[in-house]
Write a protein that holds these residues in place. Structure first.
Motif, PDB file in Angstrom:
ATOM      1  N   GLY A  24      18.216  -2.414   9.284  1.00 14.82           N
ATOM      2  CA  GLY A  24      17.815  -1.713  10.430  1.00 14.82           C
ATOM      3  C   GLY A  24      16.631  -2.405  11.060  1.00 14.82           C
ATOM      4  N   ALA A  25      16.128  -3.361  10.513  1.00 11.87           N
ATOM      5  CA  ALA A  25      15.079  -4.301  11.051  1.00 11.87           C
ATOM      6  C   ALA A  25      15.225  -4.562  12.508  1.00 11.87           C
ATOM      7  N   SER A  26      16.797  -4.949  12.862  1.00 10.48           N
ATOM      8  CA  SER A  26      17.118  -5.703  14.050  1.00 10.48           C
ATOM      9  C   SER A  26      16.405  -4.607  15.308  1.00 10.48           C
ATOM     10  N   VAL A  27      16.183  -3.167  15.048  1.00 13.83           N
ATOM     11  CA  VAL A  27      15.837  -2.478  16.160  1.00 13.83           C
ATOM     12  C   VAL A  27      14.200  -2.975  16.912  1.00 13.83           C
ATOM     13  N   PHE A  28      13.612  -3.975  15.976  1.00  9.18           N
ATOM     14  CA  PHE A  28      12.316  -4.413  16.329  1.00  9.18           C
ATOM     15  C   PHE A  28      12.712  -5.496  17.406  1.00  9.18           C
ATOM     16  N   ASP A  29      13.835  -6.064  17.457  1.00  5.32           N
ATOM     17  CA  ASP A  29      14.145  -7.095  18.513  1.00  5.32           C
ATOM     18  C   ASP A  29      13.601  -6.614  20.023  1.00  5.32           C
ATOM     19  N   SER A  30      13.807  -5.135  20.243  1.00  2.00           N
ATOM     20  CA  SER A  30      13.666  -4.385  21.490  1.00  2.00           C
ATOM     21  C   SER A  30      12.358  -4.306  21.848  1.00  2.00           C
ATOM     22  N   VAL A  31      11.679  -4.669  22.814  1.00  2.00           N
ATOM     23  CA  VAL A  31      10.191  -4.237  23.234  1.00  2.00           C
ATOM     24  C   VAL A  31       9.931  -2.851  23.114  1.00  2.00           C
ATOM     25  N   GLY A  49       0.733  -1.034  -0.123  1.00  2.00           N
ATOM     26  CA  GLY A  49      -0.031   0.272   0.162  1.00  2.00           C
ATOM     27  C   GLY A  49       0.830   1.341   0.059  1.00  2.00           C
ATOM     28  N   ARG A  50       2.227   1.018  -0.299  1.00  2.00           N
ATOM     29  CA  ARG A  50       3.020   2.316  -0.204  1.00  2.00           C
ATOM     30  C   ARG A  50       4.092   2.261  -1.365  1.00  2.00           C
ATOM     31  N   PRO A  51       4.484   3.342  -1.857  1.00  2.00           N
ATOM     32  CA  PRO A  51       5.316   3.309  -3.029  1.00  2.00           C
ATOM     33  C   PRO A  51       6.753   2.580  -2.835  1.00  2.00           C
ATOM     34  N   LEU A  52       7.192   2.056  -3.486  1.00  2.00           N
ATOM     35  CA  LEU A  52       8.716   1.831  -3.260  1.00  2.00           C
ATOM     36  C   LEU A  52      10.001   2.849  -3.599  1.00  2.00           C
ATOM     37  N   VAL A  91      13.366   4.263  10.808  1.00  2.00           N
ATOM     38  CA  VAL A  91      13.857   4.327   9.338  1.00  2.00           C
ATOM     39  C   VAL A  91      14.404   2.840   9.077  1.00  2.00           C
ATOM     40  N   LEU A  92      13.812   2.339   8.016  1.00  7.71           N
ATOM     41  CA  LEU A  92      14.402   1.169   7.228  1.00  7.71           C
ATOM     42  C   LEU A  92      14.861   1.355   6.042  1.00  7.71           C
ATOM     43  N   GLN A  93      15.854   0.627   5.663  1.00  4.00           N
ATOM     44  CA  GLN A  93      16.270   0.649   4.128  1.00  4.00           C
ATOM     45  C   GLN A  93      16.151  -0.636   3.501  1.00  4.00           C
ATOM     46  N   HIS A  94      15.400  -0.664   2.217  1.00  2.60           N
ATOM     47  CA  HIS A  94      15.398  -1.769   1.424  1.00  2.60           C
ATOM     48  C   HIS A  94      16.477  -1.994   0.962  1.00  2.60           C
ATOM     49  N   ARG A 121      15.412   4.903  -0.819  1.00  2.00           N
ATOM     50  CA  ARG A 121      15.136   3.644  -0.380  1.00  2.00           C
ATOM     51  C   ARG A 121      14.891   3.578   0.998  1.00  2.00           C
ATOM     52  N   ALA A 122      14.794   4.644   1.719  1.00  2.00           N
ATOM     53  CA  ALA A 122      14.584   4.589   3.439  1.00  2.00           C
ATOM     54  C   ALA A 122      13.366   5.201   3.630  1.00  2.00           C
ATOM     55  N   ALA A 123      12.500   4.414   4.360  1.00  2.00           N
ATOM     56  CA  ALA A 123      11.322   4.931   4.878  1.00  2.00           C
ATOM     57  C   ALA A 123      10.908   4.354   6.125  1.00  2.00           C
ATOM     58  N   LYS A 124      10.087   5.220   7.054  1.00  2.00           N
ATOM     59  CA  LYS A 124       9.719   4.704   8.297  1.00  2.00           C
ATOM     60  C   LYS A 124       8.576   3.783   8.428  1.00  2.00           C
ATOM     61  N   TYR A 125       8.960   2.872   9.291  1.00  2.00           N
ATOM     62  CA  TYR A 125       7.951   1.463   9.331  1.00  2.00           C
ATOM     63  C   TYR A 125       7.757   1.450  10.911  1.00  2.00           C
ATOM     64  N   SER A 126       6.395   1.238  11.327  1.00  2.00           N
ATOM     65  CA  SER A 126       6.314   0.758  12.686  1.00  2.00           C
ATOM     66  C   SER A 126       6.373  -0.561  12.682  1.00  2.00           C
ATOM     67  N   LEU A 127       6.248  -1.265  13.850  1.00  2.00           N
ATOM     68  CA  LEU A 127       6.394  -2.948  13.822  1.00  2.00           C
ATOM     69  C   LEU A 127       5.586  -3.463  13.290  1.00  2.00           C
ATOM     70  N   LEU A 128       4.103  -2.803  13.120  1.00  2.00           N
ATOM     71  CA  LEU A 128       3.347  -3.597  12.411  1.00  2.00           C
ATOM     72  C   LEU A 128       3.322  -3.705  10.850  1.00  2.00           C
TER      73      LEU A 128
END
Length: 154
Positions: A98-105, A55-58, A113-116, A63-70
């Motif tokens: 940068g996805a490893s940040v979601f390992d922390s509660v 639902g969002r453009p690439l 911000v994660l980069q594709h 190639r970086a964008a903000k993502y929530s955990l969901l």
């Protein structure tokens, strides 16, 4: 090539997609390359499938964008089907830097911000880098000119 539930070959009726992976040097596995580079010819197909799945453009430039955990958890898996129906599954955790940040509660409650790290910029063929090889044991049998894949817990 599948992105989530979207097959880029059959859904978009582009038989040249397969040809683009086999042209030039073909598709190579390169453990010395961090990221995965798909053929330029699939750029618009990949972008359309990404938009359809997320639902969002690439974003092509940063190639970086903000993502929530969901939002991160809803990202599609990339599946590459090789000869003999060998399928390499690349989950979002392997292609989003940068996805490893979601390992922390604590951090999982914020947006980050994660980069594709899958590019559609390879002029001919494709390069499957280490992010496509994570969680696989790979045997390079150079004598018999074949490669074996087995799921691993890495």
């Amino acid at each position: 090539v599948w992105l989530g539930d979207t097959c880029l070959v059959s859904k978009y009726h582009h038989p040249q997609v397969l040809d683009s992976f086999n042209s030039g040097k073909g598709t190579i596995l390169d453990s010395g390359t961090t990221d995965t580079y798909l053929p330029q010819t699939i750029t618009s197909l990949f972008e359309n499938a990404w938009l359809e799945q997320t639902g969002r453009p690439l974003l092509q430039k940063s190639r970086a964008a903000k993502y929530s955990l969901l939002q991160f958890q809803a990202l599609p898996e990339l599946r590459l089907v090789l000869s003999n129906n060998v399928t390499i599954a690349v989950p979002a955790a392997h292609y989003m830097e940068g996805a490893s940040v979601f390992d922390s509660v604590i951090e999982s409650k914020k947006s980050h911000v994660l980069q594709h790290r899958i590019y559609t910029s390879e002029p001919v063929g494709a390069v499957l880098g280490m992010n496509s090889m994570l969680n696989y044991d790979i045997l390079f049998d150079t004598e018999r000119r074949r490669i074996g894949f087995a799921r691993a817990r890495c």
